[in-house]
Enzyme design. Structure first.
Site, PDB file in Angstrom:
ATOM      1  N   ARG A 101       0.840  -1.211   0.000  1.00 54.66           N
ATOM      2  CA  ARG A 101       0.000   0.000   0.000  1.00 54.66           C
ATOM      3  C   ARG A 101       0.876   1.263   0.000  1.00 54.66           C
ATOM      4  NH1 ARG A 101      -3.126  -3.804  -0.258  1.00 54.66           N
ATOM      5  NH2 ARG A 101      -5.171  -3.910   0.715  1.00 54.66           N
ATOM      6  N   GLU A 123      -4.654   2.445   7.617  1.00 54.94           N
ATOM      7  CA  GLU A 123      -4.394   2.371   6.180  1.00 54.94           C
ATOM      8  C   GLU A 123      -5.062   3.559   5.507  1.00 54.94           C
ATOM      9  OE1 GLU A 123      -5.364   1.167   2.323  1.00 54.94           O
ATOM     10  OE2 GLU A 123      -6.007  -0.686   3.319  1.00 54.94           O
ATOM     11  N   SER A 163     -10.467  -1.426   4.264  1.00 54.94           N
ATOM     12  CA  SER A 163      -9.618  -1.747   5.425  1.00 54.94           C
ATOM     13  C   SER A 163      -9.196  -0.453   6.106  1.00 54.94           C
ATOM     14  CB  SER A 163      -8.330  -2.446   4.985  1.00 54.94           C
ATOM     15  OG  SER A 163      -8.602  -3.667   4.413  1.00 54.94           O
TER      16      SER A 163
HETATM   17  N1  EPU Z   1      -9.666 -12.573   9.871  1.00 50.92           N
HETATM   18  C1  EPU Z   1     -10.247 -12.735  11.110  1.00 50.92           C
HETATM   19  N2  EPU Z   1     -11.528 -12.357  11.269  1.00 50.92           N
HETATM   20  C2  EPU Z   1     -12.250 -11.834  10.237  1.00 50.92           C
HETATM   21  C3  EPU Z   1     -11.651 -11.642   8.977  1.00 50.92           C
HETATM   22  C4  EPU Z   1     -10.347 -12.037   8.828  1.00 50.92           C
HETATM   23  O1  EPU Z   1      -9.634 -13.244  12.034  1.00 50.92           O
HETATM   24  O2  EPU Z   1     -13.420 -11.521  10.466  1.00 50.92           O
HETATM   25  C5  EPU Z   1      -8.261 -13.017   9.707  1.00 50.92           C
HETATM   26  C6  EPU Z   1      -8.240 -14.435   9.192  1.00 50.92           C
HETATM   27  O3  EPU Z   1      -7.149 -15.098   9.763  1.00 50.92           O
HETATM   28  C7  EPU Z   1      -7.978 -14.259   7.713  1.00 50.92           C
HETATM   29  C8  EPU Z   1      -7.077 -13.064   7.750  1.00 50.92           C
HETATM   30  O4  EPU Z   1      -7.608 -12.226   8.778  1.00 50.92           O
HETATM   31  O5  EPU Z   1      -7.379 -15.375   7.161  1.00 50.92           O
HETATM   32  C9  EPU Z   1      -6.991 -12.286   6.471  1.00 50.92           C
HETATM   33  O6  EPU Z   1      -8.292 -11.856   6.105  1.00 50.92           O
HETATM   34  P1  EPU Z   1      -8.570 -11.338   4.636  1.00 50.92           P
HETATM   35  O7  EPU Z   1      -8.106 -12.331   3.667  1.00 50.92           O
HETATM   36  O8  EPU Z   1      -9.994 -10.898   4.573  1.00 50.92           O
HETATM   37  O9  EPU Z   1      -7.595 -10.134   4.436  1.00 50.92           O
HETATM   38  P2  EPU Z   1      -7.082  -8.932   5.326  1.00 50.92           P
HETATM   39  O10 EPU Z   1      -5.633  -9.123   5.530  1.00 50.92           O
HETATM   40  O11 EPU Z   1      -7.933  -8.745   6.511  1.00 50.92           O
HETATM   41  C10 EPU Z   1      -6.382  -7.591   3.209  1.00 50.92           C
HETATM   42  C11 EPU Z   1      -6.574  -6.236   2.645  1.00 50.92           C
HETATM   43  C12 EPU Z   1      -7.940  -6.089   2.007  1.00 50.92           C
HETATM   44  C13 EPU Z   1      -8.080  -7.132   0.933  1.00 50.92           C
HETATM   45  C14 EPU Z   1      -7.891  -8.520   1.575  1.00 50.92           C
HETATM   46  C15 EPU Z   1      -7.926  -9.649   0.586  1.00 50.92           C
HETATM   47  C16 EPU Z   1      -5.160  -4.836   4.018  1.00 50.92           C
HETATM   48  C17 EPU Z   1      -5.104  -3.752   5.025  1.00 50.92           C
HETATM   49  N3  EPU Z   1      -6.381  -5.249   3.685  1.00 50.92           N
HETATM   50  O12 EPU Z   1      -7.292  -7.711   4.304  1.00 50.92           O
HETATM   51  O13 EPU Z   1      -7.951  -4.825   1.371  1.00 50.92           O
HETATM   52  O14 EPU Z   1      -9.337  -7.058   0.293  1.00 50.92           O
HETATM   53  O15 EPU Z   1      -6.592  -8.570   2.218  1.00 50.92           O
HETATM   54  O16 EPU Z   1      -6.749  -9.703  -0.120  1.00 50.92           O
HETATM   55  O17 EPU Z   1      -4.131  -5.268   3.525  1.00 50.92           O
HETATM   56  C18 EPU Z   1      -8.619  -2.564   1.472  1.00 50.92           C
HETATM   57  O18 EPU Z   1      -7.428  -2.270   1.308  1.00 50.92           O
HETATM   58  O19 EPU Z   1      -9.503  -1.674   1.604  1.00 50.92           O
HETATM   59  C19 EPU Z   1      -9.005  -3.957   1.574  1.00 50.92           C
HETATM   60  C20 EPU Z   1     -10.232  -4.347   1.821  1.00 50.92           C
END
Ligand code: EPU
Length: 395
Positions: free
Chosen positions: A218, A391, A293
């Protein structure tokens, strides 16, 4: 110095005709013009919309609610929108030097912390143009003001691979390079080959090759504190592939297609699956305002991770190994602190993905969002010894 309106208007119509190509040769005229503007009392040259209203619109005391997906009801002193790259130097020169300015995209990754007294700039530069084509690679030049998702659809419609995993990301193409947007195993920088901008310091149009953009998580050169606001991006070149294959590195995506023959898939098949995953986790900004996010996923040292494992009773803590340590999903920590689905007044933590703060009734004030943000940061810090960084950019 006293300047008459007619002198300014003659000057503007002359200046407005200076094309991007001629611009570099006209620097001295430009500096002279900038000096004129600085001596006026108004923040922005008053005659601008009268003379250039086809290309540039300026509005005073402008309501920004529709320009931020968080739906914060804030205003700015002046809003300026333009449709052509060659208007950028003119626009910048028309703003008094001591007036604050900020360039927005679709406003999908920012939080206005109150009314913005200065000038908000927005690019409405459109266009997707194939600039080179071979059986292996198609390079497309995309206007900074195009919607990123419209570009993803455009590519998928032509069977071009590379950006389908970025389906459904709100935001515009210029910001995709600034922010290096990413989701579901892909990042914009995987496909960006060049970024075209106007450099306000050197007063010239410049092109950054991918390796000059300093892309990170990012992050990019366009976000560095000492370069911030210096480059106004007007187009981004994306490299797409007519003969690509799906990127199924994101586990949930892989699961959907594990029984399928991947060679028969199209970018639209991947797009459909990605939209399904997004809809199952993230709120639709058109219905439930948010900025996606809210926090970044933090990186910790192996020692810190071990300590967290011990204090959390050695549960299976999700993490990814990255160059400089271990990345722990902020969503997991926020959920662990009990915030998932929490609501207070007009703000809430999304019940399906706690990394997202939402404004469900479109009534939240910036103060309410910041109060919740701070409470989350404090509780995660108290439990894990990690200070989450937002973010979402605070303006
Ligand atoms: N998780 C939880 N609880 C939840 C959701 C997720 O514990 O309710 C944990 C789980 O372990 C899961 C992990 O978080 O495996 C990762 O979750 P997710 O794949 O949804 O991704 P994220 O790391 O939470 C990032 C990006 C998102 C993007 C997703 C998918 C950042 C800050 N956010 O989220 O980006 O859509 O990966 O690749 O890096 C955005 O930037 O606005 C955004 C939504």
């Amino acid at each position: 110095m006293l300047i008459s309106d007619s002198k300014i208007s003659i000057f503007i119509s002359h200046s407005a005709r200076i094309s991007e190509k001629l611009f570099n040769e006209s620097k001295s005229t430009w500096h002279f013009f900038t000096k004129f503007v600085d001596e006026l009392q108004q923040p922005v040259l008053p005659l601008l919309s009268k003379h250039l209203k086809k290309m540039i619109t300026t509005t005073d005391n402008y309501d920004l609610t529709k320009h931020n997906t968080f739906a914060m009801r804030v205003k700015c002193g002046v809003f300026m929108e333009y449709t052509k790259a060659e208007d950028i130097p003119f626009i910048l020169s028309s703003i008094r030097k001591d007036v604050e300015r900020f360039h927005i995209g679709a406003g999908s990754d920012l939080l206005f912390t109150g009314d913005y007294p200065g000038v908000i700039l927005h690019s409405a530069i459109k266009g997707m143009e194939i600039i080179s084509e071979s059986p292996q690679e198609v390079i497309v030049r995309v206007g900074a003001g195009e919607s990123m998702d419209d570009f993803v659809i455009w590519a998928a419609d032509r069977g071009l691979w590379g950006i389908e995993n970025l389906s459904g990301i709100p935001g515009e193409v210029g910001a995709s390079a600034v922010q290096n947007v990413g989701a579901y195993g892909a990042e914009a920088c995987d496909s960006i080959v060049a970024v075209h901008a106007f450099d306000e310091v050197e007063q010239e149009f410049v092109t950054f090759q991918k390796d000059e953009c300093m892309f990170g998580y990012r992050d990019s050169i366009f976000k560095q504190p000492d370069e911030k606001g210096r480059y106004i991006i007007h187009a981004v070149d994306y490299s797409l592939s007519p003969s690509g294959c799906p990127n199924l590195s994101y586990p949930a995506l892989k699961k959907i297609f594990e029984e399928k023959d991947c060679t028969s898939l199209s970018p639209h098949d991947i797009r459909k699956a990605i939209i399904g995953i997004r809809d199952s986790k993230l709120p639709d900004p058109a219905e439930v305002p948010s900025a996606g996010s809210f926090f970044k996923n933090p990186i910790v040292t192996p020692e810190h991770f071990e300590q967290i494992c011990r204090s959390e009773g050695n549960t299976d803590i999700p993490h990814y190994t990255v160059d400089n340590g271990l990345k722990i999903p902020a969503a997991w920590m926020i959920e662990r602190c009990g915030w998932k689905g929490y609501s207070d007044g007009n703000v809430a933590v999304w019940h399906l993905q706690p990394l997202v703060i939402v404004n469900p009734e479109k009534k939240a004030s910036p103060e309410e969002v910041i109060k919740l943000e701070n409470k989350i940061i404090e509780s995660v810090n108290a439990r894990f010894g990690i200070t989450l960084s937002p973010e979402v950019e605070h303006i």
